[in-house]
Structures are given as C-alpha cells and as structure tokens.
Design an enzyme around this catalytic site. Structure first.
Site, PDB file in Angstrom:
ATOM      1  N   VAL A  11       0.825  -1.211   0.000  1.00 55.07           N
ATOM      2  CA  VAL A  11       0.000   0.000   0.000  1.00 55.07           C
ATOM      3  C   VAL A  11       0.861   1.263   0.000  1.00 55.07           C
ATOM      4  CG1 VAL A  11      -1.562   1.361   1.463  1.00 55.07           C
ATOM      5  CG2 VAL A  11      -2.069  -1.019   0.956  1.00 55.07           C
ATOM      6  N   ASP A  30      10.727   3.319   5.396  1.00 55.32           N
ATOM      7  CA  ASP A  30      10.476   1.963   5.898  1.00 55.32           C
ATOM      8  C   ASP A  30      11.609   1.553   6.826  1.00 55.32           C
ATOM      9  OD1 ASP A  30       8.344  -0.357   4.711  1.00 55.32           O
ATOM     10  OD2 ASP A  30       9.995  -1.090   5.974  1.00 55.32           O
ATOM     11  N   GLU A 150      -7.515   2.606   2.477  1.00 51.68           N
ATOM     12  CA  GLU A 150      -7.143   2.315   1.087  1.00 51.68           C
ATOM     13  C   GLU A 150      -7.945   1.119   0.577  1.00 51.68           C
ATOM     14  OE1 GLU A 150      -5.347   4.048  -1.128  1.00 51.68           O
ATOM     15  OE2 GLU A 150      -6.231   2.483  -2.363  1.00 51.68           O
ATOM     16  N   GLY A 259      -8.406 -15.641   0.366  1.00 47.50           N
ATOM     17  CA  GLY A 259      -7.172 -15.551   1.164  1.00 47.50           C
ATOM     18  C   GLY A 259      -6.639 -14.146   1.031  1.00 47.50           C
ATOM     19  N   CYS A 262      -5.750  -9.255   3.313  1.00 51.62           N
ATOM     20  CA  CYS A 262      -6.791  -8.389   3.879  1.00 51.62           C
ATOM     21  C   CYS A 262      -8.030  -9.116   4.408  1.00 51.62           C
ATOM     22  CB  CYS A 262      -7.208  -7.348   2.844  1.00 51.62           C
ATOM     23  SG  CYS A 262      -5.878  -6.172   2.506  1.00 51.62           S
ATOM     24  N   ARG A 330       0.296 -14.208   1.475  1.00 48.73           N
ATOM     25  CA  ARG A 330      -0.320 -14.148   2.797  1.00 48.73           C
ATOM     26  C   ARG A 330      -1.701 -14.808   2.779  1.00 48.73           C
ATOM     27  NH1 ARG A 330       1.022  -7.871   4.207  1.00 48.73           N
ATOM     28  NH2 ARG A 330       0.807  -7.690   1.956  1.00 48.73           N
TER      29      ARG A 330
HETATM   30  P1  NAD Z   1       3.180  -4.660   4.052  1.00 50.96           P
HETATM   31  O1  NAD Z   1       3.478  -5.654   5.102  1.00 50.96           O
HETATM   32  O2  NAD Z   1       3.401  -4.993   2.625  1.00 50.96           O
HETATM   33  O3  NAD Z   1       3.975  -3.310   4.352  1.00 50.96           O
HETATM   34  C1  NAD Z   1       4.069  -2.708   5.609  1.00 50.96           C
HETATM   35  C2  NAD Z   1       5.445  -2.061   5.712  1.00 50.96           C
HETATM   36  O4  NAD Z   1       5.514  -1.247   6.896  1.00 50.96           O
HETATM   37  C3  NAD Z   1       6.604  -3.056   5.824  1.00 50.96           C
HETATM   38  O5  NAD Z   1       7.497  -2.837   4.765  1.00 50.96           O
HETATM   39  C4  NAD Z   1       7.222  -2.754   7.200  1.00 50.96           C
HETATM   40  O6  NAD Z   1       8.633  -2.921   7.194  1.00 50.96           O
HETATM   41  C5  NAD Z   1       6.851  -1.300   7.382  1.00 50.96           C
HETATM   42  N1  NAD Z   1       6.877  -0.801   8.766  1.00 50.96           N
HETATM   43  C6  NAD Z   1       6.367  -1.368   9.892  1.00 50.96           C
HETATM   44  N2  NAD Z   1       6.585  -0.566  10.962  1.00 50.96           N
HETATM   45  C7  NAD Z   1       7.217   0.531  10.515  1.00 50.96           C
HETATM   46  C8  NAD Z   1       7.702   1.734  11.122  1.00 50.96           C
HETATM   47  N3  NAD Z   1       7.541   1.973  12.426  1.00 50.96           N
HETATM   48  N4  NAD Z   1       8.335   2.631  10.353  1.00 50.96           N
HETATM   49  C9  NAD Z   1       8.494   2.418   9.020  1.00 50.96           C
HETATM   50  N5  NAD Z   1       8.052   1.307   8.387  1.00 50.96           N
HETATM   51  C10 NAD Z   1       7.415   0.378   9.112  1.00 50.96           C
HETATM   52  O7  NAD Z   1       1.641  -4.254   4.277  1.00 50.96           O
HETATM   53  P2  NAD Z   1       0.570  -3.788   3.176  1.00 50.96           P
HETATM   54  O8  NAD Z   1       0.015  -4.961   2.463  1.00 50.96           O
HETATM   55  O9  NAD Z   1       1.119  -2.654   2.416  1.00 50.96           O
HETATM   56  O10 NAD Z   1      -0.582  -3.259   4.146  1.00 50.96           O
HETATM   57  C11 NAD Z   1      -0.445  -2.063   4.889  1.00 50.96           C
HETATM   58  C12 NAD Z   1      -1.793  -1.684   5.449  1.00 50.96           C
HETATM   59  O11 NAD Z   1      -2.698  -1.385   4.376  1.00 50.96           O
HETATM   60  C13 NAD Z   1      -2.468  -2.770   6.269  1.00 50.96           C
HETATM   61  O12 NAD Z   1      -3.184  -2.174   7.303  1.00 50.96           O
HETATM   62  C14 NAD Z   1      -3.417  -3.407   5.276  1.00 50.96           C
HETATM   63  O13 NAD Z   1      -4.532  -4.002   5.907  1.00 50.96           O
HETATM   64  C15 NAD Z   1      -3.853  -2.216   4.465  1.00 50.96           C
HETATM   65  N6  NAD Z   1      -4.297  -2.525   3.109  1.00 50.96           N
HETATM   66  C16 NAD Z   1      -3.620  -3.447   2.359  1.00 50.96           C
HETATM   67  C17 NAD Z   1      -4.045  -3.716   1.065  1.00 50.96           C
HETATM   68  C18 NAD Z   1      -3.321  -4.738   0.228  1.00 50.96           C
HETATM   69  O14 NAD Z   1      -3.879  -5.140  -0.809  1.00 50.96           O
HETATM   70  N7  NAD Z   1      -2.134  -5.173   0.588  1.00 50.96           N
HETATM   71  C19 NAD Z   1      -5.149  -3.045   0.520  1.00 50.96           C
HETATM   72  C20 NAD Z   1      -5.799  -2.101   1.308  1.00 50.96           C
HETATM   73  C21 NAD Z   1      -5.367  -1.850   2.603  1.00 50.96           C
END
Ligand code: NAD
Length: 439
Positions: A11, A30, A150, A259, A262, A330
């Site tokens: 995201v 990150d 998002e 799966g 989310c 995931r």
């Molecule tokens: P992800 O695991 O791919 O990415 C999260 C990132 O955050 C990681 O790279 C991690 O290293 C970093 N991080 C954690 N703590 C941190 C900190 N203190 N400082 C800096 N970086 C830090 O997760 P994602 O799939 O991108 O999902 C993120 C959020 O968005 C979640 O809440 C998810 O539910 C939501 N979301 C995801 C999707 C999707 O399709 N993946 C869609 C909509 C919403």
C-alpha cells in the site's frame, strides 16, 4: 504538497508512487533497510504490474525518495501517511496495532505543528482517537489526525489507486479535510467521488467493505456446493444473479475460499470490534467459519478426484499466490492445500509465475518448478489453484499427454469441462454439475 509515507509495502509504495505521479513530493519511509536499499537501487521489493516504471519515472524526476530515517523523511511534510502493516494478532484475531503506534511514537518527536497525520493502514474504529491521545501524551497538540482507508487491490493496484470507485476521508476538522482534498485534487478533477465522513465512520467503512466482499465470496461458494449436489452450474447461476444491478457480477467466482493479506485478517478484526462493542455480527462470524472450512476441505476434493488415496501420488499445482498478478502469499488458499497434500503422502510439484520466492518461505517438502509444463509432467493429478492468465492458454491435449494420470482439478473454473474431457482428462471443477450445461 510534501508527503511522507511511513511503511513502504504494497500500500505505501503504490500510494507513494501514485501521489508522486500526481505531482506531489513524496518520501517513502520503511524500517526494512533491504526494501529501501532495493528501491534506491531501482529494484522493486514486491511484484505489482506497472510499479517499476512508475517508481523509476518519479524517482528520476526527484519527486519520489526512499529512506529508513524517519526524522529526515517527515521533515517539512504537510501530511504524514501511516501505511504500516496491521496483521491479525496471534490468538484473538484483533488487529495488531503495534506497528501503527510504534510509528506514531517515533513521529511524535519530530512532527511539526499543523501537520496532518493520516492512517492509510486498515485500523479498527477508535485508532485515530488513540493516535491523537499518544501524540498528546508526547506533548504534540497542534496536529490533525485523519483516516483515509485504502481500497486498492493487489494485481491492479495502480489502476485502482488512480481510478478509485471512491475515496473515503474521515476527518474531524476542516484543516485535515482541506489537506486531503488538495492531495487528491487530480482525482477530484477526474470526478472520483470523495466521501467525507467522521473519522470513526471512515475506519469502520473499510472493514464493512471487506467483510461484505468476503460474505459475497462465501455465499457463492456455498451455492457452488449446492450446484454440485443438484447438477446445476454455479457459473451460470453467478451470471444469472450478477446481471442484476442490485447484486453485480464481481466477487461471484466460486473457488477454494478467499485468502490474501486483507479479507482473513479484516473479518477477524471486525469481529473483535463487534465483540468489544457487545454487538454480534453473525453473518461475518459465519463467513469466517465457512471460509476456514472451505480452505481446509480442498484437499478432500483432490483426494476424492483421485479415487480416495493421495499417498505416493504426484500432484502438479498450478498457481500459489493468493490471486493472479501478485507474488503475495499471505493466507493463500494454496498453503493449507499443499500442506495437507504433503501430510497425506502426496508428492507435490508446484509452479507459480511470480510467487515462488515468497512461497519458498512458507511451504516446504515440495518441489518448485519453473514452468507449468514441468508441473504437469508425470503428474497423477493437476490442480489449478490460482487463475493466472497463462494457465488459461494451456493446450489440454499436450497436458493430458504429459501426465501420468488424467485428473484435472480446476479450483478456479478456468477450463471448459467438454474441452477437458475431449482431451481425455477427468474434469473436476467447482460447482459445475454433470448435467448443468445448456447444450
Ligand atoms: P506490508 O506488510 O506490505 O507493508 C508494511 C510495511 O511497513 C513493511 O514494509 C514494514 O517494514 C513497514 N513498517 C512497519 N513498521 C514501521 C515503522 N515503524 N516505520 C516504518 N516502516 C514500518 O503491508 P501492506 O500490504 O502494504 O498493508 C499495509 C496496510 O494497508 C495494512 O493495514 C493493510 O490491511 C492495508 N491494506 C492493504 C491492502 C493490500 O492489498 N495489501 C489493501 C488495502 C489496505
């Protein structure tokens, strides 16, 4: 506008790159140094169509930068987005907010007055209130905390971000509304609906959306079971109901259960919120159960298709990622299936066009191969788990000739029964009864 994005995963990276493409000046932050090193070297840490060229173009223009150093990354930012992970907490399924609150605490020391702090992560109702409280405790008062959930889908993330069905902004003050309206102005000009709500409402809207889609998938999966029992075709039923505008055709594809990163965690988190609020959500609770049972039962389908014995059977698996066009593993339905096949003594040979590296981290005791043909070779049964386009184009005559057995378990209804049978394969789709066809 100057924007900081904390969390550069699926995201954060997509949002950051798209905001930069809108003309904003974005710094993606990150904690994971290997991700930031890769991005600074022009390599993508995730597989997402179109992402590499978008990131490179905006990095070259100087509008998109990457760092592990939060203080320098947020310097001068008018808006700081939080896009860190919110996985399900082990044991109770509550959203684990430690990454969100950890980021907020780090932010507290460096944020300048007047900044908007915006959660893009999916967070339970009340998280914005808690963020405000943490910032206040750390002595930060003059900031606006907003929610901007998002809705992008992996595999189509850039198109979804740039052409969203809607943008939801939960803000309690004019200033946050103004900042977010400015940030999304290019989409606003394209007439994407922007919905301004209270912060708690925005937080809940995201969970309600995902829970509804999960319900829709589980509904059609149960109808598929009924189709099998009464010799009807779920594809036709889905089309028959999906053409009704009140229902719509999407998310009506019967398969091995949902799966991904989310739906499984967000449905559990919604149930936790409901429990805390003392309001039962029976439909969502049942959906979670239906989906868990469905994923666990896929191995039985394969076993039954093979006449009841898996030991010593060579099973070719096509597709491991939780859906096509992503490498995300995931909660993928392939995981419980492959593990159960191995447990029951099968020899598993698997191919996925892009998810192999991620799959190798979660699956062991199987052979990973680098083409569909290699997965098919000498297999007793072939199982389609993820509907990658390249599998749709397989020549079934060649598939049948290369296999040792002739069983095709099509968990995504990619193939036509007649065509498969003409190739000499014993076809097992999902929700497609024998006498279901109109001809
Ligand atoms: P992800 O695991 O791919 O990415 C999260 C990132 O955050 C990681 O790279 C991690 O290293 C970093 N991080 C954690 N703590 C941190 C900190 N203190 N400082 C800096 N970086 C830090 O997760 P994602 O799939 O991108 O999902 C993120 C959020 O968005 C979640 O809440 C998810 O539910 C939501 N979301 C995801 C999707 C999707 O399709 N993946 C869609 C909509 C919403």
């Amino acid at each position: 506008m100057r924007i900081a994005m904390i969390g550069t995963g699926y995201v954060g990276l997509v949002s950051g790159a798209c905001f930069a493409d809108f003309g904003h000046d974005v710094c993606c932050i990150d904690k994971d140094g290997s991700k930031i090193d890769a991005l600074n070297a022009g390599r993508m840490p995730i597989w997402e169509p179109g992402l590499e060229s978008l990131v490179k173009a905006n990095a070259e223009r100087g509008r998109l930068t990457f760092t592990t150093d939060l203080p320098s990354g947020v310097e001068g930012a008018e808006a700081v987005f939080i896009a860190v992970g919110t996985p399900a907490r082990r044991g109770d399924g509550h959203a684990d907010l430690s990454f969100v609150y950890g980021a907020v605490r780090e932010l507290a020391g460096v944020i300048k007055p007047g900044t908007a702090v915006v959660t893009k992560s999916t967070v339970p109702v009340g998280t914005g209130d808690e963020i405000e409280k943490i910032l206040r405790e750390e002595g930060v008062t003059d900031v606006s905390v907003a929610s901007n959930p998002e809705f992008l889908r992996e595999g189509a993330a850039i198109a979804d971000f740039k052409h969203p069905d809607r943008i939801v902004v939960g803000a309690e003050d004019e200033r946050a509304q103004h900042v977010l309206r400015e940030i999304y102005r290019p989409l606003f000009l394209n007439r994407a609906p922007i919905l301004f709500t209270g912060r708690r409402t925005a937080e809940l809207t995201k969970y309600a959306a995902n829970a509804f889609l999960a319900v829709k998938i589980s509904f059609i999966n149960e109808i598929a079971d009924l189709c099998e029992a009464v010799d009807a075709d779920v594809q036709d039923v889905a089309r028959g109901i999906g053409l009704d505008n009140r229902i719509g055709p999407k998310f009506l594809h019967a398969g091995p259960g949902y799966g991904g990163s989310c739906f499984p965690k967000d449905t559990l988190a919604l149930l936790q919120t409901a429990e805390k609020a003392g309001v039962d959500q029976r439909i969502v609770r049942t959906t979670v159960q239906v989906n868990d049972d469905r994923k666990a039962s896929m191995v039985d389908r394969v076993e039954a298709a093979l006449g009841g014995a898996l030991a010593g059977k060579r099973i070719g698996i096509l597709g491991l990622a939780f859906k096509p066009n992503t490498d995300d593993m995931r909660d993928a339905p392939s995981i419980p299936l492959v593990k159960a096949l191995v447990e029951r003594g099968a020899e598993v040979v698997a191919f996925d066009p892009v998810a192999r590296e991620q799959a190798e981290k979660v699956l062991s005791g199987i052979e990973f191969v680098s083409s569909a043909q290699a997965a098919v070779r000498q297999a007793d049964a072939l199982v389609v788990v993820t509907e990658w386009d390249e599998f749709r184009a397989l020549d079934l005559d060649k598939v049948a000739a290369a296999m040792r057995g002739k069983v095709l378990v099509d968990l995504r209804n990619v193939y036509d029964r007649e065509e498969a049978e003409q190739a000499g394969l014993a076809y097992h789709g999902v929700g497609r009864g024998r006498r279901a066809s109109a001809s």
